[in-house]
Design an enzyme around this catalytic site. Structure first.
Site, PDB file in Angstrom:
ATOM      1  CB  SER A 115      -4.989   2.744  -8.288  1.00  0.00           C
ATOM      2  OG  SER A 115      -3.789   2.156  -7.890  1.00  0.00           O
ATOM      3  CB  SER A 116      -0.371   2.243 -11.244  1.00  0.00           C
ATOM      4  OG  SER A 116       0.083   2.348  -9.920  1.00  0.00           O
ATOM      5  CB  CYS A 117      -2.691  -1.495  -7.629  1.00  0.00           C
ATOM      6  SG  CYS A 117      -4.357  -1.021  -7.258  1.00  0.00           S
ATOM      7  CE1 TYR A 144      -7.824   1.783  -3.528  1.00  0.00           C
ATOM      8  CE2 TYR A 144      -5.964   1.200  -4.921  1.00  0.00           C
ATOM      9  CZ  TYR A 144      -6.793   2.154  -4.369  1.00  0.00           C
ATOM     10  OH  TYR A 144      -6.595   3.471  -4.665  1.00  0.00           O
ATOM     11  CE  LYS A 148      -9.696   2.988  -6.751  1.00  0.00           C
ATOM     12  NZ  LYS A 148     -10.504   4.192  -6.775  1.00  0.00           N
ATOM     13  CG  HIS A 187       0.004   5.354  -0.309  1.00  0.00           C
ATOM     14  ND1 HIS A 187      -1.068   6.212  -0.284  1.00  0.00           N
ATOM     15  CD2 HIS A 187      -0.456   4.202  -0.847  1.00  0.00           C
ATOM     16  CE1 HIS A 187      -2.128   5.601  -0.790  1.00  0.00           C
ATOM     17  NE2 HIS A 187      -1.786   4.384  -1.144  1.00  0.00           N
TER      18      HIS A 187
END
Ligand SMILES: NC(=O)c1ccc[n+]([C@@H]2O[C@H](COP(=O)([O-])OP(=O)(O)OC[C@H]3O[C@@H](n4cnc5c(N)ncnc54)[C@H](OP(=O)(O)O)[C@@H]3O)[C@@H](O)[C@H]2O)c1
Length: 323
Positions: A115-117, A144, A148, A187
């Site tokens: 994920s981009s986070c 999270y 990742k 989201h």
């Protein structure tokens, strides 16, 4: 950028972990046109990927040649920040167990969804792949994000230590059929779609947005992501992870107004400043995927229009004319 190699999916036994989720089901739909040999899948009640023995037994029994790891505990800003420990624990276990099982069973090629986070909260924008681990993470979804990052790094180490062909893709915010519309855990885009629809059917003149409406976000249709996963499996092999996005962002207020136009609601927005904004801007730099020859193809407006139709069907709400 490391090596690029052509890999064929045709005739292969493909395991889609998380096949019932929004991403997994889009990948399953996309694989229909690839002529794969067979699809391998199991729900979390059949095989809980947090359980190492069960995961290894399943992969050993089913012997996939390709694996796409799209299983995860996923949630929006509220769910993430209120259950950081669970998001870290579940996602580390799911990723480690799945990847390790693939390594033990000699799976030929594995794609892992991140994920981009994973990028630092204060990262320059747009975010390039090399910004990983250059600063502190956004506090609201640190659990999270750490999970990742662990998955991405483990994939790299498996490639290095065992010469295993693991690739990692980092998608931006996704939307599309099969999304989660529960306001506690969803989201921002699906939450806004639902709230706007409800404002329309209840004839409400106002709609409350969490935070200031000013943060800017990027949104990718999940069918585009599924296409990117298949493209990357076939055309890319390397330790570097790949950002997958559109390369364009909108403010939350602009998004809300666009959804308002699509749903046919034209009221006032109220801002709930007790809710967090998160990072002020989050946009992926998507040059690596472009160089490889892949670009997103669904415009945001068209993507939200079709998602609104799916929302009405999936939630069983009365179909209304899309304006
Ligand atoms: N949604 C987004 O905006 C977004 C953005 C960027 C990246 N991603 C990434 O894309 C991937 C998939 O996300 P999604 O939105 O498709 O999530 P989702 O709709 O919530 O689906 C999650 C999937 O994971 C499975 N799963 C969850 N816990 C499991 C467990 N313990 N054992 C086995 N399977 C388990 C679920 O299976 P059951 O239904 O059987 O429980 C379901 O199929 C994740 O890696 C996520 O980080 C998503």
């Amino acid at each position: 950028m490391t090596d690029s190699t052509r890999f064929e999916l045709e005739g292969k036994r493909v395991w889609v972990a998380g096949h019932s989720g929004m991403v997994g089901s889009a990948v399953v739909r996309r694989l229909e046109s690839e002529g794969i040999g067979s699809l391998i899948s199991a729900s979390s009640s059949e095989v809980d990927l947090r359980r190492q023995d069960a995961t290894e037994r399943f992969v050993d029994d089913t012997r996939p040649e390709v694996a796409i790891i799209a299983a995860a505990r996923v949630g929006g800003i509220h769910a993430n920040r209120s259950a950081q420990a669970d998001f870290l624990y579940d996602n580390v276990l799911i990723a480690m167990n799945s990847l390790r099982a693939c390594q033990l069973a000699g799976v030929e090629k594995v794609a892992v969804l991140g994920s981009s986070c994973i990028y630092p909260a204060e990262a320059d924008q747009p975010m390039r792949e090399e910004y990983l681990l250059t600063g502190p993470l956004e506090a609201t979804n640190e659990g999270y994000a750490v999970a990742k990052i662990a998955a991405l790094e483990y994939g790299k180490m498996l490639r290095h230590q065992y010469d295993m062909d693991v690739i990692s893709l980092m998608p931006t915010n996704l939307y599309g059929p099969g999304d989660n519309y529960d306001l506690e855990t969803s989201h921002v885009l699906p939450a806004l779609l639902r709230k706007t629809h409800e404002a329309k059917v209840s004839d409400s003149s106002t709609l409350t947005l969490w935070g200031s409406g000013r943060p800017r976000r990027e949104f990718l249709h999940v069918d585009d992501l599924a296409d990117a996963v298949v493209f990357a499996l076939k055309n890319y092999s390397g330790a570097d992870h790949l950002n997958v996005g559109t390369g364009e962002d909108v403010s939350i207020l602009e998004l809300a107004r666009l959804i308002g136009r699509i749903v046919g609601w034209d009221g006032e927005y109220v801002f709930d400043s007790t809710m967090p904004d998160g990072v002020m801007r989050k946009l992926l730099e998507v040059g690596r995927m472009r160089e490889l020859g892949w670009e997103a193809s669904t415009p945001l407006e068209a993507g939200i229009e079709s998602t609104y139709r799916s929302f009405l069907e999936e939630t069983g709400l009365t179909t209304v004319e899309i304006s």
